[in-house]
Design a protein around this motif. Structure first.
Motif, mmCIF file in Angstrom:
data_model
loop_
_atom_site.group_PDB
_atom_site.id
_atom_site.type_symbol
_atom_site.label_atom_id
_atom_site.label_comp_id
_atom_site.label_asym_id
_atom_site.label_seq_id
_atom_site.Cartn_x
_atom_site.Cartn_y
_atom_site.Cartn_z
ATOM 1 N N ASP A 12 -12.148 47.970 94.311
ATOM 2 C CA ASP A 12 -12.090 48.433 95.694
ATOM 3 C C ASP A 12 -12.437 49.916 95.779
ATOM 4 O O ASP A 12 -11.813 50.750 95.124
ATOM 5 C CB ASP A 12 -10.697 48.203 96.291
ATOM 6 N N THR A 43 -8.121 46.524 88.280
ATOM 7 C CA THR A 43 -7.826 46.738 89.684
ATOM 8 C C THR A 43 -6.347 46.638 89.992
ATOM 9 O O THR A 43 -5.633 45.822 89.390
ATOM 10 C CB THR A 43 -8.603 45.721 90.553
ATOM 11 N N ASN A 45 -5.583 45.700 92.936
ATOM 12 C CA ASN A 45 -5.608 44.742 94.042
ATOM 13 C C ASN A 45 -4.499 43.717 93.846
ATOM 14 O O ASN A 45 -4.405 43.077 92.798
ATOM 15 C CB ASN A 45 -6.970 44.045 94.096
ATOM 16 N N ILE A 53 -10.919 36.921 93.128
ATOM 17 C CA ILE A 53 -11.687 38.164 93.070
ATOM 18 C C ILE A 53 -13.033 37.914 92.403
ATOM 19 O O ILE A 53 -14.085 38.357 92.890
ATOM 20 C CB ILE A 53 -10.909 39.249 92.313
ATOM 21 N N THR A 71 -5.849 42.495 86.460
ATOM 22 C CA THR A 71 -5.204 42.883 87.710
ATOM 23 C C THR A 71 -3.785 43.380 87.487
ATOM 24 O O THR A 71 -3.136 43.047 86.495
ATOM 25 C CB THR A 71 -5.147 41.696 88.685
ATOM 26 N N TRP A 151 -5.622 53.135 100.722
ATOM 27 C CA TRP A 151 -6.865 52.570 100.222
ATOM 28 C C TRP A 151 -7.880 52.538 101.352
ATOM 29 O O TRP A 151 -7.545 52.718 102.521
ATOM 30 C CB TRP A 151 -6.638 51.185 99.612
#
Length: 269
Positions: A12, A43, A45, A53, A71, A151
């Motif tokens: 991201d 990430t 995320n 993803i 992740t 973000w």
């Protein structure tokens, strides 16, 4: 590519914003693959599983699969299994990542042994946050997948977990154990996954503290990109200096070529 054998890449704000590929990023990833570099997408995320993803990135033209993605939820699951086996865990998160929390006992009611914070969203309302506070008052441990303050979305910067986490920590007189970036264990796990030493790896991200400087503290070459959540003032006021600064991930192959030729350029503040 000289001494760099592997590249760690945030997603991201580096490859995508609001689920759309940034210009030239998919092509740059193709070049990394063509150079036979080992790649891990690392990430924080917390809204989608690794498989989801990977599927989305593949649809956007990125040559990646779920095995390339590390992740914060997956790292959190490993941490909870190791440190708190069998614990009753209360999860507060925006998005469903339960498939990546294998071996973790999630509860929705009653006393919890561990409170786990994921990514912030509409779920982070007063009732939910006060419930977390009360669990901590009863003695539950606090684990957070990250402590990012904000973000980047198409509409601008949105608040993230860190903005709420600092207040919870102060109110409950505790300190969260962080499992995603910038935790050193997260970077160590990524290096082990790729089978390289820190000196052979490069980390590229848009968060100067959690992505770049944290990686540099682990001995990884850090590259900051001026996309995503990048702000000139956070760059200026950061706790350290990135090894390199690029306008975009699309410029990474050129930097790697310079490093391979023995011309690393001048680190930028």
């Amino acid at each position: 590519m000289g001494r760099i054998r592997a590249v760690l890449v945030d997603i991201d704000g580096v490859l995508t914003v609001s689920g759309k590929a940034l210009p030239g990023t998919a092509e740059a990833m193709e070049q990394l693959r063509g150079a036979e570099l080992r790649v891990a997408l690392v990430t924080n995320n917390t809204s989608r599983t690794r498989a989801a993803i990977a599927s989305r990135l593949a649809d956007l033209g990125f040559p990646v699969d779920a095995g390339d993605i590390l992740t914060a939820p997956a790292a959190t699951a490993a941490y909870l299994r190791d440190r708190f086996p069998g614990a009753r865990c209360l999860l507060l998160n925006s998005g469903d990542v339960r498939d990546d929390l294998t071996g973790v006992t999630l509860v929705e009611e009653g006393d919890a042994d561990v409170v786990v914070l994921g990514g912030a969203g509409a779920e982070f309302g007063y009732e939910a946050l006060n419930g977390v506070f009360r669990q901590l008052q009863r003695g539950a441990r606090l684990v957070s997948m990250h402590r990012n303050l904000y973000w980047r979305t198409e509409g601008g910067l949105d608040l993230d977990t860190g903005a709420f986490l600092e207040g919870i920590e102060k109110a409950a007189r505790t300190r969260a154990e962080v499992t995603g970036k910038p935790a050193p264990a997260f970077f160590a796990s990524a290096l082990a996954h790729l089978g390289v030493d820190a000196a052979e790896a490069l980390m590229i991200g848009d968060d100067i503290e959690s992505d770049v400087l944290a990686a540099q503290r682990s001995g990884i070459t850090g590259v900051l990109v001026r996309t995503g959540k990048y702000l000139p003032e956070t760059h200026r006021d950061a706790s350290g200096t990135p090894d390199h600064v690029l306008d975009s991930f699309a410029d990474l192959p050129a930097l790697l070529a310079l490093l391979a030729a023995g011309d690393g350029g001048t680190p930028q503040r």
